[in-house]
Design a protein around this motif. Structure first.
Motif, PDB file in Angstrom:
ATOM      1  N   ASP A   8      55.480  17.190  48.160  1.00 21.30           N
ATOM      2  CA  ASP A   8      54.818  18.543  48.072  1.00 21.30           C
ATOM      3  C   ASP A   8      55.472  19.465  46.719  1.00 21.30           C
ATOM      4  O   ASP A   8      56.826  19.164  46.697  1.00 21.30           O
ATOM      5  N   GLY A   9      55.969  20.448  45.429  1.00 25.06           N
ATOM      6  CA  GLY A   9      56.464  20.683  44.627  1.00 25.06           C
ATOM      7  C   GLY A   9      55.068  21.111  43.709  1.00 25.06           C
ATOM      8  O   GLY A   9      53.956  21.649  43.917  1.00 25.06           O
ATOM      9  N   PRO A  10      55.101  22.246  42.924  1.00 26.42           N
ATOM     10  CA  PRO A  10      55.372  23.251  41.891  1.00 26.42           C
ATOM     11  C   PRO A  10      55.101  22.139  40.992  1.00 26.42           C
ATOM     12  O   PRO A  10      55.349  20.731  41.075  1.00 26.42           O
ATOM     13  N   ALA A  11      54.082  22.864  39.952  1.00 26.26           N
ATOM     14  CA  ALA A  11      53.609  21.854  38.899  1.00 26.26           C
ATOM     15  C   ALA A  11      54.563  21.139  37.814  1.00 26.26           C
ATOM     16  O   ALA A  11      55.832  22.124  37.751  1.00 26.26           O
ATOM     17  N   VAL A  89      39.930  18.293  53.100  1.00 30.82           N
ATOM     18  CA  VAL A  89      40.971  17.336  54.293  1.00 30.82           C
ATOM     19  C   VAL A  89      40.831  16.083  55.112  1.00 30.82           C
ATOM     20  O   VAL A  89      41.706  15.659  55.391  1.00 30.82           O
ATOM     21  N   ALA A  90      39.334  16.574  55.152  1.00 30.21           N
ATOM     22  CA  ALA A  90      38.984  14.725  56.588  1.00 30.21           C
ATOM     23  C   ALA A  90      39.675  13.388  55.306  1.00 30.21           C
ATOM     24  O   ALA A  90      40.527  12.465  55.441  1.00 30.21           O
ATOM     25  N   PHE A  91      38.918  13.566  54.182  1.00 28.79           N
ATOM     26  CA  PHE A  91      39.573  12.135  52.969  1.00 28.79           C
ATOM     27  C   PHE A  91      41.070  12.765  52.663  1.00 28.79           C
ATOM     28  O   PHE A  91      41.460  10.900  53.455  1.00 28.79           O
ATOM     29  N   GLN A  92      41.926  13.649  53.137  1.00 24.41           N
ATOM     30  CA  GLN A  92      43.347  13.174  52.985  1.00 24.41           C
ATOM     31  C   GLN A  92      43.727  12.686  54.037  1.00 24.41           C
ATOM     32  O   GLN A  92      45.046  11.896  53.769  1.00 24.41           O
ATOM     33  N   ARG A  93      43.388  12.938  55.215  1.00 19.09           N
ATOM     34  CA  ARG A  93      43.906  12.774  56.222  1.00 19.09           C
ATOM     35  C   ARG A  93      43.473  11.255  56.473  1.00 19.09           C
ATOM     36  O   ARG A  93      44.778  10.347  57.380  1.00 19.09           O
ATOM     37  N   SER A  94      42.439  10.549  56.422  1.00 18.65           N
ATOM     38  CA  SER A  94      42.245   9.430  56.213  1.00 18.65           C
ATOM     39  C   SER A  94      43.283   8.673  55.539  1.00 18.65           C
ATOM     40  O   SER A  94      43.692   7.668  56.264  1.00 18.65           O
ATOM     41  N   PHE A  95      43.269   9.096  54.419  1.00 23.28           N
ATOM     42  CA  PHE A  95      44.233   8.156  53.708  1.00 23.28           C
ATOM     43  C   PHE A  95      45.544   7.968  54.084  1.00 23.28           C
ATOM     44  O   PHE A  95      46.220   7.281  54.016  1.00 23.28           O
ATOM     45  N   LEU A 104      51.727  10.685  49.932  1.00 27.41           N
ATOM     46  CA  LEU A 104      50.393  11.623  49.816  1.00 27.41           C
ATOM     47  C   LEU A 104      51.213  12.955  48.583  1.00 27.41           C
ATOM     48  O   LEU A 104      52.245  13.445  49.609  1.00 27.41           O
ATOM     49  N   ASP A 105      50.573  13.185  47.406  1.00 28.60           N
ATOM     50  CA  ASP A 105      51.610  14.444  46.885  1.00 28.60           C
ATOM     51  C   ASP A 105      51.021  15.387  46.343  1.00 28.60           C
ATOM     52  O   ASP A 105      49.894  15.689  46.253  1.00 28.60           O
ATOM     53  N   GLY A 106      50.924  16.474  46.789  1.00 31.44           N
ATOM     54  CA  GLY A 106      50.606  17.672  47.379  1.00 31.44           C
ATOM     55  C   GLY A 106      51.099  19.190  46.539  1.00 31.44           C
ATOM     56  O   GLY A 106      52.533  19.144  45.903  1.00 31.44           O
ATOM     57  N   ARG A 107      50.363  20.348  46.722  1.00 28.23           N
ATOM     58  CA  ARG A 107      51.521  21.420  47.606  1.00 28.23           C
ATOM     59  C   ARG A 107      51.218  21.533  49.091  1.00 28.23           C
ATOM     60  O   ARG A 107      51.940  22.632  49.351  1.00 28.23           O
ATOM     61  N   ASP A 108      50.222  21.051  49.487  1.00 26.02           N
ATOM     62  CA  ASP A 108      50.143  21.673  51.043  1.00 26.02           C
ATOM     63  C   ASP A 108      49.620  19.959  51.805  1.00 26.02           C
ATOM     64  O   ASP A 108      49.753  20.501  53.356  1.00 26.02           O
ATOM     65  N   ILE A 109      50.230  18.913  51.300  1.00 24.85           N
ATOM     66  CA  ILE A 109      50.964  17.614  52.468  1.00 24.85           C
ATOM     67  C   ILE A 109      51.530  18.639  53.580  1.00 24.85           C
ATOM     68  O   ILE A 109      51.279  17.822  54.770  1.00 24.85           O
TER      69      ILE A 109
END
Ligand code: CDP
Length: 200
Positions: A8-11, A89-95, A104-109
């Protein structure tokens, strides 16, 4: 074997570059979750309701250039909506749970999507450094945004992402912080790989 790496992290902190390199190094799959929010944001720019856009997202919505400043702002606006986040959410968790390992990269992983991930990294850098990197990326693509516009965009988006009540941008309590302000890409990737090696 499942093994999830949450980044995770900022822009424009370098999450994407580090995630791709780490995924290639370990032979893991990679999901840039920002693209999901960008795809929803892009659909709203074409007039679709954000919650409907998130619920009906398909692979076709991911084609085309989603990495523009307009789409980034639209993404961070839809990302404050609880129903939009819930629909993704479901798609990300199954991935994350796929066999063979996933980055997975993002803000709330590390905080919301995969709070049990064995490796959580929070990649950051000063706003000025991040804006300069994004400015170079956009100008290489021929986009006309000035340095000042890109810095303002990064700061606005970070504020919106940090201050929202749903899944705000923040490091998980057990995340390792990697500040890339003074690091080359190679050095940042090496730090990330060392953290992962220590936890495998
Ligand atoms: O590449 P960059 O860091 O500029 O942004 P991104 O990762 O593509 O994310 C675009 C926007 O989507 C962010 O500013 C967030 O508002 C939102 N986002 C989110 O809320 N949660 C995620 N897991 C990923 C992105």
């Amino acid at each position: 074997m499942t093994f999830t790496i949450a980044i995770d992290g900022p822009a424009a902190a370098g999450k994407g570059t580090i995630s791709k390199a780490v995924a290639a190094h370990f032979g893991f799959a990679h999901l840039d979750t920002g693209l999901l929010y960008r795809a929803v944001g892009a659909k709203t720019l074409r007039g679709t309701d954000p919650i409907e856009a998130a619920k009906s997202l398909t692979a076709e919505d991911m084609v085309g250039d989603l990495r523009t400043p307009e789409v980034a702002q639209a993404a961070s606006k839809v990302a404050v909506i609880a129903e939009v986040r819930a629909a993704l959410v479901a798609f990300q968790r199954s991935f994350a749970a796929r066999d063979g390992g996933a980055v997975l990269d993002g803000r709330d992983i590390g905080t919301v999507i995969c709070p049990d991930a064995p490796v959580k990294l929070f990649v950051t850098a000063s706003a000025e450094v991040r804006a300069e990197r994004r400015f170079l990326e956009l100008s290489q693509k021929g986009l006309p945004d000035t340095r000042e516009q890109v810095l303002a965009d990064v700061i606005t988006r970070d504020e919106r992402d940090r201050e929202r009540s749903e899944a705000p941008l923040k490091p998980a309590t057990d995340a390792v912080i990697i500040d890339t302000s003074d690091l080359s890409i190679e050095a940042a990737v090496a730090k990330a790989i060392a953290q992962i090696d220590a936890r495998r």
